[in-house]
Design an enzyme around this catalytic site. Structure first.
Site, PDB file in Angstrom:
ATOM      1  N   PRO A 112     -19.194 -11.585  37.250  1.00 33.36           N
ATOM      2  CA  PRO A 112     -18.597 -11.140  38.508  1.00 33.36           C
ATOM      3  C   PRO A 112     -17.098 -11.386  38.620  1.00 33.36           C
ATOM      4  CG  PRO A 112     -20.639 -12.301  38.930  1.00 33.36           C
ATOM      5  CD  PRO A 112     -20.381 -12.405  37.460  1.00 33.36           C
ATOM      6  N   ASN A 113     -16.433 -10.371  39.127  1.00 30.71           N
ATOM      7  CA  ASN A 113     -15.002 -10.396  39.487  1.00 30.71           C
ATOM      8  C   ASN A 113     -14.049 -10.354  38.295  1.00 30.71           C
ATOM      9  OD1 ASN A 113     -15.475 -10.553  42.343  1.00 30.71           O
ATOM     10  ND2 ASN A 113     -16.174 -12.649  41.998  1.00 30.71           N
TER      11      ASN A 113
ATOM     12  N   ARG B 226      -6.283 -10.515  39.749  1.00 30.46           N
ATOM     13  CA  ARG B 226      -6.997 -11.620  40.409  1.00 30.46           C
ATOM     14  C   ARG B 226      -6.284 -12.956  40.164  1.00 30.46           C
ATOM     15  NH1 ARG B 226     -12.849 -14.106  38.406  1.00 30.46           N
ATOM     16  NH2 ARG B 226     -13.072 -15.562  40.134  1.00 30.46           N
TER      17      ARG B 226
ATOM     18  N   TYR C   3      -5.605 -17.091  36.441  1.00 27.01           N
ATOM     19  CA  TYR C   3      -6.245 -16.308  35.369  1.00 27.01           C
ATOM     20  C   TYR C   3      -5.268 -15.510  34.510  1.00 27.01           C
ATOM     21  CZ  TYR C   3     -10.443 -17.520  38.002  1.00 27.01           C
ATOM     22  OH  TYR C   3     -11.452 -18.216  38.621  1.00 27.01           O
TER      23      TYR C   3
ATOM     24  N   ASN D 190     -18.763 -15.027  29.420  1.00 28.78           N
ATOM     25  CA  ASN D 190     -18.049 -15.623  30.551  1.00 28.78           C
ATOM     26  C   ASN D 190     -18.841 -15.230  31.796  1.00 28.78           C
ATOM     27  OD1 ASN D 190     -16.499 -16.466  32.625  1.00 28.78           O
ATOM     28  ND2 ASN D 190     -14.575 -15.618  31.857  1.00 28.78           N
TER      29      ASN D 190
ATOM     30  N   ALA E 123     -18.596 -16.858  38.236  1.00 28.77           N
ATOM     31  CA  ALA E 123     -19.197 -17.833  39.156  1.00 28.77           C
ATOM     32  C   ALA E 123     -20.678 -18.068  38.874  1.00 28.77           C
ATOM     33  CB  ALA E 123     -19.002 -17.359  40.600  1.00 28.77           C
TER      34      ALA E 123
ATOM     35  N   HIS F  29     -22.160 -21.385  37.430  1.00 29.29           N
ATOM     36  CA  HIS F  29     -22.485 -22.578  38.195  1.00 29.29           C
ATOM     37  C   HIS F  29     -23.831 -22.488  38.913  1.00 29.29           C
ATOM     38  CE1 HIS F  29     -18.349 -23.111  37.134  1.00 29.29           C
ATOM     39  NE2 HIS F  29     -17.992 -22.054  37.862  1.00 29.29           N
TER      40      HIS F  29
ATOM     41  N   ASP G  33     -31.940 -19.080  31.032  1.00 31.29           N
ATOM     42  CA  ASP G  33     -33.247 -18.713  30.465  1.00 31.29           C
ATOM     43  C   ASP G  33     -33.128 -17.551  29.480  1.00 31.29           C
ATOM     44  OD1 ASP G  33     -34.813 -20.623  31.680  1.00 31.29           O
ATOM     45  OD2 ASP G  33     -35.574 -19.297  33.262  1.00 31.29           O
TER      46      ASP G  33
ATOM     47  N   GLU H 152     -19.942 -20.148  25.566  1.00 28.40           N
ATOM     48  CA  GLU H 152     -19.487 -19.952  26.950  1.00 28.40           C
ATOM     49  C   GLU H 152     -17.958 -19.924  26.952  1.00 28.40           C
ATOM     50  OE1 GLU H 152     -21.431 -22.452  30.047  1.00 28.40           O
ATOM     51  OE2 GLU H 152     -19.397 -22.710  30.813  1.00 28.40           O
TER      52      GLU H 152
ATOM     53  N   HIS I 275     -14.307 -19.445  29.275  1.00 30.42           N
ATOM     54  CA  HIS I 275     -13.617 -19.396  30.575  1.00 30.42           C
ATOM     55  C   HIS I 275     -12.117 -19.295  30.349  1.00 30.42           C
ATOM     56  CE1 HIS I 275     -17.257 -20.400  32.705  1.00 30.42           C
ATOM     57  NE2 HIS I 275     -17.478 -21.327  31.801  1.00 30.42           N
ATOM     58  N   LEU I 276     -11.470 -18.472  31.162  1.00 31.88           N
ATOM     59  CA  LEU I 276     -10.008 -18.410  31.102  1.00 31.88           C
ATOM     60  C   LEU I 276      -9.401 -19.701  31.627  1.00 31.88           C
ATOM     61  CD1 LEU I 276     -10.861 -15.183  32.401  1.00 31.88           C
ATOM     62  CD2 LEU I 276      -8.760 -14.991  31.106  1.00 31.88           C
ATOM     63  N   SER I 277      -9.897 -20.145  32.779  1.00 32.14           N
ATOM     64  CA  SER I 277      -9.421 -21.397  33.370  1.00 32.14           C
ATOM     65  C   SER I 277     -10.245 -22.556  32.805  1.00 32.14           C
ATOM     66  CB  SER I 277      -9.568 -21.338  34.891  1.00 32.14           C
ATOM     67  OG  SER I 277     -10.949 -21.332  35.250  1.00 32.14           O
TER      68      SER I 277
ATOM     69  N   ARG J 102     -10.819 -27.991  38.121  1.00 38.01           N
ATOM     70  CA  ARG J 102     -10.687 -27.268  39.396  1.00 38.01           C
ATOM     71  C   ARG J 102     -11.607 -27.889  40.463  1.00 38.01           C
ATOM     72  NH1 ARG J 102     -11.190 -21.077  38.149  1.00 38.01           N
ATOM     73  NH2 ARG J 102     -10.487 -21.001  40.327  1.00 38.01           N
TER      74      ARG J 102
ATOM     75  N   ARG K 249     -17.229 -26.347  40.437  1.00 38.44           N
ATOM     76  CA  ARG K 249     -17.132 -25.662  39.139  1.00 38.44           C
ATOM     77  C   ARG K 249     -17.447 -26.587  37.970  1.00 38.44           C
ATOM     78  NH1 ARG K 249     -14.678 -20.758  40.539  1.00 38.44           N
ATOM     79  NH2 ARG K 249     -13.296 -20.996  42.316  1.00 38.44           N
TER      80      ARG K 249
HETATM   81  C1  DQA Z   1     -14.210 -18.414  35.289  1.00 32.27           C
HETATM   82  C2  DQA Z   1     -14.359 -19.761  35.996  1.00 32.27           C
HETATM   83  C3  DQA Z   1     -15.397 -19.672  37.100  1.00 32.27           C
HETATM   84  O1  DQA Z   1     -15.519 -20.907  37.765  1.00 32.27           O
HETATM   85  C4  DQA Z   1     -15.009 -18.603  38.101  1.00 32.27           C
HETATM   86  O2  DQA Z   1     -16.018 -18.467  39.091  1.00 32.27           O
HETATM   87  C5  DQA Z   1     -14.708 -17.307  37.482  1.00 32.27           C
HETATM   88  C6  DQA Z   1     -13.890 -17.300  36.270  1.00 32.27           C
HETATM   89  C7  DQA Z   1     -13.081 -18.441  34.235  1.00 32.27           C
HETATM   90  O3  DQA Z   1     -13.091 -17.582  33.350  1.00 32.27           O
HETATM   91  O4  DQA Z   1     -12.182 -19.294  34.305  1.00 32.27           O
HETATM   92  O5  DQA Z   1     -15.053 -16.240  37.985  1.00 32.27           O
HETATM   93  O6  DQA Z   1     -15.420 -18.123  34.611  1.00 32.27           O
END
Ligand code: DQA
Length: 150
Positions: A12-13, A20, A25, A76, A79, A82, A89, A100, A102-104, A109, A113
């Site tokens: 998502p997002n 964003r 990011y 990735n 959200a 979490h 599963d 896994e 993540h950019l951040s 944070r 998270r």
């Molecule tokens: C994220 C970190 C997540 O906590 C956040 O909800 C995202 C982006 C990252 O790539 O840093 O949507 O997955």
């Protein structure tokens, strides 16, 4: 050397990357990340199929379909990292090596998270390197798959 097939899934997002919260990011778009992954994959004798969805069910379906199609998964979950036991599963169900991404750095944070539901199903995690997290994760995953097959 076998050409490895990797599935990259973003949640998502992440379609909004570039616009964003750039201070968190960065300004690289998801399309640009996918282009960088394709180039890196080529240099590693691998191919990468990149997908993004805002819907947990799509992500679960794509992970399920990876069985017999792909050798490993970059994910990735956004959200859903979490919250999603369904993604945990799905990765366990296909039993494919997953990394896994993540950019951040979620651990640096908000406290919500700091828990990943997905991480315990994964081989490893790359976080905090901005858009480079994706290509670093691809290199790590391909290296692990190559070691596995020797
Ligand atoms: C994220 C970190 C997540 O906590 C956040 O909800 C995202 C982006 C990252 O790539 O840093 O949507 O997955």
């Amino acid at each position: 050397m076998v050409t490895l097939s990797i599935l990259c899934v973003s949640g998502p997002n992440l379609q909004l990357l570039g616009a964003r919260e750039p201070s968190i990011y960065g300004t690289t778009t998801l399309d640009q990340i996918h282009q960088a992954l394709t180039a890196t994959a080529q240099s590693l004798n691998a191919t990468v199929t990149c997908r993004q969805s805002n819907h947990e069910g799509d992500i679960v379906t794509w992970i399920g379909e990876a069985l017999g199609t792909h050798h490993g998964i970059l994910i990735n979950p956004g959200a859903l990292t979490h919250t999603s036991i369904a993604i945990y599963d799905a990765i366990k169900a296909v039993s494919l090596p997953a990394v896994e991404v993540h950019l951040s750095n979620p651990d640096a944070r908000e406290s919500f998270r700091r828990r990943s539901r997905v991480a315990p199903a994964c081989l490893g995690r790359i976080a905090g390197f901005g858009d480079a997290s994706y290509t670093l994760a691809l290199a790590g995953l391909v290296g692990a798959l190559r070691r596995q097959s020797t």
